[in-house]
Design an enzyme around this catalytic site. Sequence first.
Site, PDB file in Angstrom:
ATOM      1  N   ASP A  67       9.656   9.658  -6.499  1.00  0.00           N
ATOM      2  CA  ASP A  67       9.376   9.910  -7.874  1.00  0.00           C
ATOM      3  C   ASP A  67       9.954  11.051  -8.503  1.00  0.00           C
ATOM      4  OD1 ASP A  67       8.208   8.014  -9.312  1.00  0.00           O
ATOM      5  OD2 ASP A  67       6.339   8.437  -8.673  1.00  0.00           O
ATOM      6  N   LYS A  88       7.190  -3.251  -8.026  1.00  0.00           N
ATOM      7  CA  LYS A  88       7.995  -2.424  -7.149  1.00  0.00           C
ATOM      8  C   LYS A  88       8.027  -3.308  -5.573  1.00  0.00           C
ATOM      9  CE  LYS A  88       6.572   2.020  -9.529  1.00  0.00           C
ATOM     10  NZ  LYS A  88       5.681   2.705  -9.810  1.00  0.00           N
ATOM     11  N   GLN A 122       1.081   6.282  -6.983  1.00  0.00           N
ATOM     12  CA  GLN A 122       1.128   5.959  -8.255  1.00  0.00           C
ATOM     13  C   GLN A 122       0.111   6.710  -9.350  1.00  0.00           C
ATOM     14  OE1 GLN A 122       2.759   2.961  -9.636  1.00  0.00           O
ATOM     15  NE2 GLN A 122       2.270   3.843 -11.581  1.00  0.00           N
TER      16      GLN A 122
END
Length: 297
Positions: free
Chosen positions: A121, A54, A98
């Site tokens: 997200d 990422k 995460q």
Amino acid sequence: MVADVLDGKAFAAKLRAMVTKEVTRLKDAHGMTPGLAVVLVGDDPASQVYVRNKRKQTVEAGMHSVEHRLDSTISEEALLALVGSLNKDPAIHGILVQLPLPSHIDEALVINAIAPEKDVDGFHVSNVGRIATGQAAMVPCTPLGCLLLLRDRLGDLSGLNAVVLGRSNIVGKPMAQLLLRDSCTVTIAHSRTRDISGVCRRADIVVAAVGRAEMIGADWIKPGATVIDVGINRIEKPGGGTGLVGDVAFAEVSQVAGAITPVPGGVGPMTIACLLANTLTACCRISGFRAPATLSV
Ligand code: NDP
């Protein structure tokens, strides 16, 4: 019939190029650089790989990238304080925590502490509600990637029968909502579904997100259907070593389907490209600029 293979790697590269171009335009026209903060708690090896990829792709797209690597013993309070400070940071437009988090931390509490407009997200309950009610939202990256692949292949999805296999909060449910927004007739199937192969055989579009290696065989698929395989499963290879396969038995299903995504090289690369797209969208929306319509929902 031999299915067309939908090349997610190539599509993701195109998407990243579009994002990079828009980032350059934002910088030149407004002196604005989209910024993404990634928070990684603990040392889960798979998460470390994702976070490294990422960061690399964020920087390559010309964005500002910040990483917070925290010890697995960090308290929930300290993690919430970090999220609070990122919410207030004007250089940060996207925040990604995460998952999974260590068991002593309440994941939902942390996700819902992220400012919804920075929730790249798309897991914040406010974005879940906005997707369900047809409002502009931050959309979870993997379902967004699947939708972009489907639109690219099929154009207008209106009226098509779509079956989503799996009902998780991060893939199955948002995928179903997005297909409904595009006027598909949507069925969500899961571990309790009766005659699941029969349900699946009625579909023009199948999105498989169950996490069961090669569960979906050729006899589940209507001839000509478009099959999107989200699953990533590591299996022992007959000759030794391990390999990655999807939830779909690719070799046999590609003899029946009209189009199919491979694993690897299908949905996977789209997920990170959509994270970049979401960070750009968040930056535009927060700053009052128009977000590129093709990159958002
Ligand atoms: P979850 O484990 O959270 O959900 C799996 C879903 O599949 C559940 O709804 C479950 O049903 C259903 N399911 C499990 N077994 C069966 C079965 N035998 N028959 C029918 N339904 C079944 O997984 P995720 O949604 O997080 O991920 C799914 C897959 O996608 C995984 O392989 C994951 O690695 C992959 N993935 C890939 C990404 C990418 O970027 N390509 C990103 C995210 C995930 P029930 O609810 O009834 O238990």
